[in-house]
Design a protein around this motif. Structure first.
Motif, PDB file in Angstrom:
ATOM      1  N   THR A 159       0.839  -1.199   0.000  1.00 27.81           N
ATOM      2  CA  THR A 159       0.000   0.000   0.000  1.00 27.81           C
ATOM      3  C   THR A 159       0.873   1.248   0.000  1.00 27.81           C
ATOM      4  O   THR A 159       1.708   1.435   0.888  1.00 27.81           O
ATOM      5  N   THR A 160       0.663   2.086  -1.007  1.00 31.80           N
ATOM      6  CA  THR A 160       1.411   3.334  -1.088  1.00 31.80           C
ATOM      7  C   THR A 160       0.668   4.434  -0.333  1.00 31.80           C
ATOM      8  O   THR A 160      -0.513   4.301  -0.011  1.00 31.80           O
ATOM      9  N   VAL A 161       1.387   5.512  -0.083  1.00 29.11           N
ATOM     10  CA  VAL A 161       0.780   6.673   0.557  1.00 29.11           C
ATOM     11  C   VAL A 161      -0.388   7.181  -0.283  1.00 29.11           C
ATOM     12  O   VAL A 161      -1.455   7.503   0.249  1.00 29.11           O
ATOM     13  N   LYS A 162      -0.217   7.212  -1.587  1.00 31.51           N
ATOM     14  CA  LYS A 162      -1.297   7.671  -2.471  1.00 31.51           C
ATOM     15  C   LYS A 162      -2.541   6.801  -2.311  1.00 31.51           C
ATOM     16  O   LYS A 162      -3.662   7.313  -2.202  1.00 31.51           O
ATOM     17  N   GLU A 163      -2.354   5.489  -2.279  1.00 27.33           N
ATOM     18  CA  GLU A 163      -3.493   4.577  -2.113  1.00 27.33           C
ATOM     19  C   GLU A 163      -4.152   4.764  -0.748  1.00 27.33           C
ATOM     20  O   GLU A 163      -5.385   4.726  -0.636  1.00 27.33           O
ATOM     21  N   ALA A 164      -3.342   4.969   0.279  1.00 27.30           N
ATOM     22  CA  ALA A 164      -3.884   5.196   1.621  1.00 27.30           C
ATOM     23  C   ALA A 164      -4.694   6.492   1.655  1.00 27.30           C
ATOM     24  O   ALA A 164      -5.771   6.542   2.254  1.00 27.30           O
ATOM     25  N   LEU A 165      -4.184   7.530   1.012  1.00 23.33           N
ATOM     26  CA  LEU A 165      -4.914   8.797   0.966  1.00 23.33           C
ATOM     27  C   LEU A 165      -6.235   8.657   0.206  1.00 23.33           C
ATOM     28  O   LEU A 165      -7.249   9.228   0.605  1.00 23.33           O
ATOM     29  N   MET A 166      -6.218   7.887  -0.875  1.00 22.53           N
ATOM     30  CA  MET A 166      -7.448   7.661  -1.627  1.00 22.53           C
ATOM     31  C   MET A 166      -8.474   6.915  -0.773  1.00 22.53           C
ATOM     32  O   MET A 166      -9.671   7.231  -0.792  1.00 22.53           O
ATOM     33  N   ALA A 167      -8.010   5.944   0.011  1.00 26.48           N
ATOM     34  CA  ALA A 167      -8.908   5.201   0.900  1.00 26.48           C
ATOM     35  C   ALA A 167      -9.457   6.112   1.998  1.00 26.48           C
ATOM     36  O   ALA A 167     -10.644   6.042   2.348  1.00 26.48           O
ATOM     37  N   MET A 168      -8.602   6.984   2.535  1.00 27.76           N
ATOM     38  CA  MET A 168      -9.051   7.930   3.557  1.00 27.76           C
ATOM     39  C   MET A 168     -10.068   8.905   2.976  1.00 27.76           C
ATOM     40  O   MET A 168     -11.054   9.243   3.621  1.00 27.76           O
ATOM     41  N   GLN A 169      -9.817   9.354   1.755  1.00 30.79           N
ATOM     42  CA  GLN A 169     -10.731  10.269   1.080  1.00 30.79           C
ATOM     43  C   GLN A 169     -12.126   9.650   0.998  1.00 30.79           C
ATOM     44  O   GLN A 169     -13.122  10.296   1.311  1.00 30.79           O
ATOM     45  N   LYS A 170     -12.158   8.396   0.612  1.00 30.50           N
ATOM     46  CA  LYS A 170     -13.439   7.684   0.501  1.00 30.50           C
ATOM     47  C   LYS A 170     -14.074   7.483   1.885  1.00 30.50           C
ATOM     48  O   LYS A 170     -15.270   7.681   2.059  1.00 30.50           O
ATOM     49  N   ALA A 171     -13.251   7.118   2.872  1.00 28.29           N
ATOM     50  CA  ALA A 171     -13.763   6.819   4.214  1.00 28.29           C
ATOM     51  C   ALA A 171     -14.394   8.030   4.894  1.00 28.29           C
ATOM     52  O   ALA A 171     -15.370   7.884   5.638  1.00 28.29           O
ATOM     53  N   ILE A 172     -13.854   9.211   4.640  1.00 31.83           N
ATOM     54  CA  ILE A 172     -14.398  10.390   5.311  1.00 31.83           C
ATOM     55  C   ILE A 172     -15.242  11.264   4.390  1.00 31.83           C
ATOM     56  O   ILE A 172     -15.714  12.324   4.785  1.00 31.83           O
ATOM     57  N   GLY A 173     -15.429  10.793   3.152  1.00 33.11           N
ATOM     58  CA  GLY A 173     -16.346  11.455   2.245  1.00 33.11           C
ATOM     59  C   GLY A 173     -15.855  12.746   1.617  1.00 33.11           C
ATOM     60  O   GLY A 173     -16.654  13.640   1.348  1.00 33.11           O
ATOM     61  N   LEU A 174     -14.567  12.854   1.382  1.00 37.80           N
ATOM     62  CA  LEU A 174     -14.029  14.044   0.724  1.00 37.80           C
ATOM     63  C   LEU A 174     -14.252  13.971  -0.774  1.00 37.80           C
ATOM     64  O   LEU A 174     -14.055  12.920  -1.382  1.00 37.80           O
ATOM     65  N   LEU A 188      -0.549  12.802   4.242  1.00 40.97           N
ATOM     66  CA  LEU A 188      -0.175  12.014   5.417  1.00 40.97           C
ATOM     67  C   LEU A 188       1.159  12.562   5.895  1.00 40.97           C
ATOM     68  O   LEU A 188       2.077  12.783   5.095  1.00 40.97           O
ATOM     69  N   LEU A 189       1.251  12.774   7.201  1.00 39.40           N
ATOM     70  CA  LEU A 189       2.473  13.302   7.791  1.00 39.40           C
ATOM     71  C   LEU A 189       3.100  12.269   8.697  1.00 39.40           C
ATOM     72  O   LEU A 189       2.411  11.525   9.381  1.00 39.40           O
ATOM     73  N   GLU A 190       4.410  12.274   8.716  1.00 38.72           N
ATOM     74  CA  GLU A 190       5.172  11.479   9.679  1.00 38.72           C
ATOM     75  C   GLU A 190       5.697  12.467  10.707  1.00 38.72           C
ATOM     76  O   GLU A 190       6.393  13.423  10.362  1.00 38.72           O
ATOM     77  N   ARG A 191       5.342  12.232  11.948  1.00 38.75           N
ATOM     78  CA  ARG A 191       5.772  13.138  13.008  1.00 38.75           C
ATOM     79  C   ARG A 191       6.652  12.385  14.000  1.00 38.75           C
ATOM     80  O   ARG A 191       6.275  11.327  14.488  1.00 38.75           O
ATOM     81  N   THR A 192       7.821  12.939  14.259  1.00 38.52           N
ATOM     82  CA  THR A 192       8.715  12.402  15.276  1.00 38.52           C
ATOM     83  C   THR A 192       8.933  13.487  16.327  1.00 38.52           C
ATOM     84  O   THR A 192       8.404  14.597  16.202  1.00 38.52           O
ATOM     85  N   ARG A 193       9.729  13.191  17.331  1.00 42.15           N
ATOM     86  CA  ARG A 193      10.021  14.200  18.351  1.00 42.15           C
ATOM     87  C   ARG A 193      10.643  15.453  17.742  1.00 42.15           C
ATOM     88  O   ARG A 193      10.401  16.555  18.186  1.00 42.15           O
ATOM     89  N   ASP A 239       3.717  10.376  -2.271  1.00 49.58           N
ATOM     90  CA  ASP A 239       2.719   9.442  -2.798  1.00 49.58           C
ATOM     91  C   ASP A 239       3.243   8.025  -3.034  1.00 49.58           C
ATOM     92  O   ASP A 239       2.554   7.060  -2.762  1.00 49.58           O
ATOM     93  N   GLY A 240       4.469   7.869  -3.548  1.00 48.68           N
ATOM     94  CA  GLY A 240       4.988   6.560  -3.909  1.00 48.68           C
ATOM     95  C   GLY A 240       5.594   5.763  -2.766  1.00 48.68           C
ATOM     96  O   GLY A 240       5.950   4.599  -2.939  1.00 48.68           O
ATOM     97  N   GLU A 241       5.700   6.350  -1.584  1.00 41.94           N
ATOM     98  CA  GLU A 241       6.267   5.619  -0.444  1.00 41.94           C
ATOM     99  C   GLU A 241       5.303   4.528   0.009  1.00 41.94           C
ATOM    100  O   GLU A 241       4.082   4.697  -0.064  1.00 41.94           O
TER     101      GLU A 241
END
Length: 85
Positions: free
Chosen positions: A22-37, A45-50, A58-60
């Motif tokens: 699953t790529t970041v792009k695919e995850a974002l597309m799934a999130m878009q559908k899940a929350i109705g955007l 999608l953000l990666e947050r560290t200390r 997108d391709g990660e």
């Protein structure tokens, strides 16, 4: 599949089923559908560290990002256990 929780800006979260391919792009597309955007523009999608926050590309592969973050956290935890006061 692995279920990951994606935290949204309003503090809520959504469960997202992903697999190693699953790529970041695919995850974002799934999130878009899940929350109705209607549009994905302005969402990321953000990666947050200390010490840092970065926008994922997108391709990660999402599970690779999570695996790296967990590895860094384990190393940090081991290093802090050797610190003495």
């Amino acid at each position: 599949d692995v279920t990951v929780r994606v935290q949204l800006m309003d503090g809520s979260s959504k469960a997202l089923a992903v697999d190693p391919s699953t790529t970041v792009k695919e995850a974002l597309m799934a999130m878009q559908k899940a929350i109705g955007l209607k549009e994905r523009d302005g969402w990321a999608l953000l990666e947050r560290t200390r010490d840092n926050e970065r926008c994922l590309v997108d391709g990660e592969f999402l599970l690779d990002v999570i695996s790296r973050a967990e590895s860094v956290a384990r190393k940090t935890e081991k290093l802090s256990s050797f610190n003495t006061s």
